[in-house]
Design an enzyme around this catalytic site. Structure first.
Site, mmCIF file in Angstrom:
data_model
loop_
_atom_site.group_PDB
_atom_site.id
_atom_site.type_symbol
_atom_site.label_atom_id
_atom_site.label_comp_id
_atom_site.label_asym_id
_atom_site.label_seq_id
_atom_site.Cartn_x
_atom_site.Cartn_y
_atom_site.Cartn_z
ATOM 1 N N TYR A 192 19.782 -9.331 2.199
ATOM 2 C CA TYR A 192 19.455 -8.286 3.608
ATOM 3 C C TYR A 192 20.201 -6.909 3.429
ATOM 4 O O TYR A 192 19.625 -5.892 3.583
ATOM 5 C CB TYR A 192 19.565 -9.075 4.922
ATOM 6 C CG TYR A 192 18.972 -8.485 5.956
ATOM 7 C CD1 TYR A 192 17.553 -8.439 6.111
ATOM 8 C CD2 TYR A 192 19.591 -7.915 7.106
ATOM 9 C CE1 TYR A 192 16.879 -7.867 7.174
ATOM 10 C CE2 TYR A 192 19.195 -6.994 8.039
ATOM 11 C CZ TYR A 192 17.821 -7.156 8.261
ATOM 12 O OH TYR A 192 17.268 -6.781 9.373
ATOM 13 N N VAL A 193 21.555 -7.339 3.390
ATOM 14 C CA VAL A 193 22.508 -5.926 3.367
ATOM 15 C C VAL A 193 22.136 -5.126 2.317
ATOM 16 O O VAL A 193 21.987 -3.888 2.442
ATOM 17 C CB VAL A 193 23.935 -6.375 3.504
ATOM 18 C CG1 VAL A 193 24.772 -5.201 3.265
ATOM 19 C CG2 VAL A 193 24.145 -7.025 4.901
#
Length: 249
Positions: free
Chosen positions: A146-147
């Site tokens: 996600y990051v």
């Protein structure tokens, strides 16, 4: 100042739930023709909902061909489709990694290409808005995929802005902080314990309000920029509540 999107055609991915659905409905109320993609289609006569799985290359390419043929016009693209992904480098699977790249980098890239081509063909000085997240700057544990993709969206915005500025196309990243999307009412305890300077969680409508301004004719000189809407979370020293660190919210 009264914002109107009358006469504008807006494509919103992930427009069937959360921030995307609230934004789709709000843009429609402001007069826009809204095409919203998602996998679970709500009923709404004013919005054109299209079922698309953006992690499927075939689905995505078919949608792009359909859009070019059946719609053929776009003033604003909002690359909003997203899912959370709670994996660290030690337990992430290749399947999860590929899914996140497909959904949050490949799909925005191909849709931005489509949008830019249509805008240039039609002589439209339009807007492309990518929805990132403050995790790109302030990661939670076990959030590697996600990051990574949210950070990639920020870089993609800058590159698109450099390439498309000469056509008058503005490209912007919106970076939300803790926005509650699990229902209309935020649990009181979660709201009270939110790690923001304003002392509460954000609401999807607040993001939709910002997006409406950015999509409107009032936005004439912003491009290549990141706009935070996080209630001061990024500079707050408060710890996140357990519901957020655990991935429940």
């Amino acid at each position: 100042m009264e914002i109107s999107l009358k006469g504008k055609t807006c494509l919103i991915t992930g427009g069937t739930h959360g921030i995307g659905l609230v934004t789709s409905k709000f843009f429609s109320e402001l007069g826009a023709r809204v095409i919203a993609t998602g996998r679970h289609i709500p009923e709404d006569d004013k919005i054109k909902f299209v079922r698309v799985d953006l992690t499927s290359r075939e689905d995505l390419l078919n949608f792009i061909e359909w859009y070019k043929k059946e719609i053929g016009k776009i003033d604003c693209l909002i690359n909003n489709a997203s899912v959370n992904s709670r994996y660290s480098i030690l337990n992430v699977t290749l399947e999860e990694w590929d899914k996140m790249l497909a959904l949050e980098l490949t799909a925005p890239m191909l849709l931005s290409k489509m949008a830019a081509e249509i805008m240039i063909k039609n002589g439209v000085k339009g807007k492309i808005i990518n929805i990132a997240a403050i995790q790109a700057k302030y990661p939670l544990p076990e959030s590697l995929p996600y990051v990574t993709v949210k950070g990639g969206l920020i870089s993609m915005t800058r590159s698109l802005a450099v390439d498309l500025g000469k056509y008058g196309i503005q490209v912007i990243t919106v970076v939300p902080g803790p926005i509650y999307t699990r229902g209309e009412e935020v649990p009181e305890k979660l709201d009270k314990n939110a790690a923001t300077l304003l002392g509460r969680m954000g609401r999807p409508q607040e993001v939709a309000n910002l997006l409406a301004f950015l999509a409107s004719d009032y936005n004439t000189f912003i491009t290549g920029s990141e706009i935070l809407i996080d209630g001061g979370r990024l500079i707050s020293r408060k710890p996140d509540p357990n519901e957020i660190t655990s991935g429940e919210v």
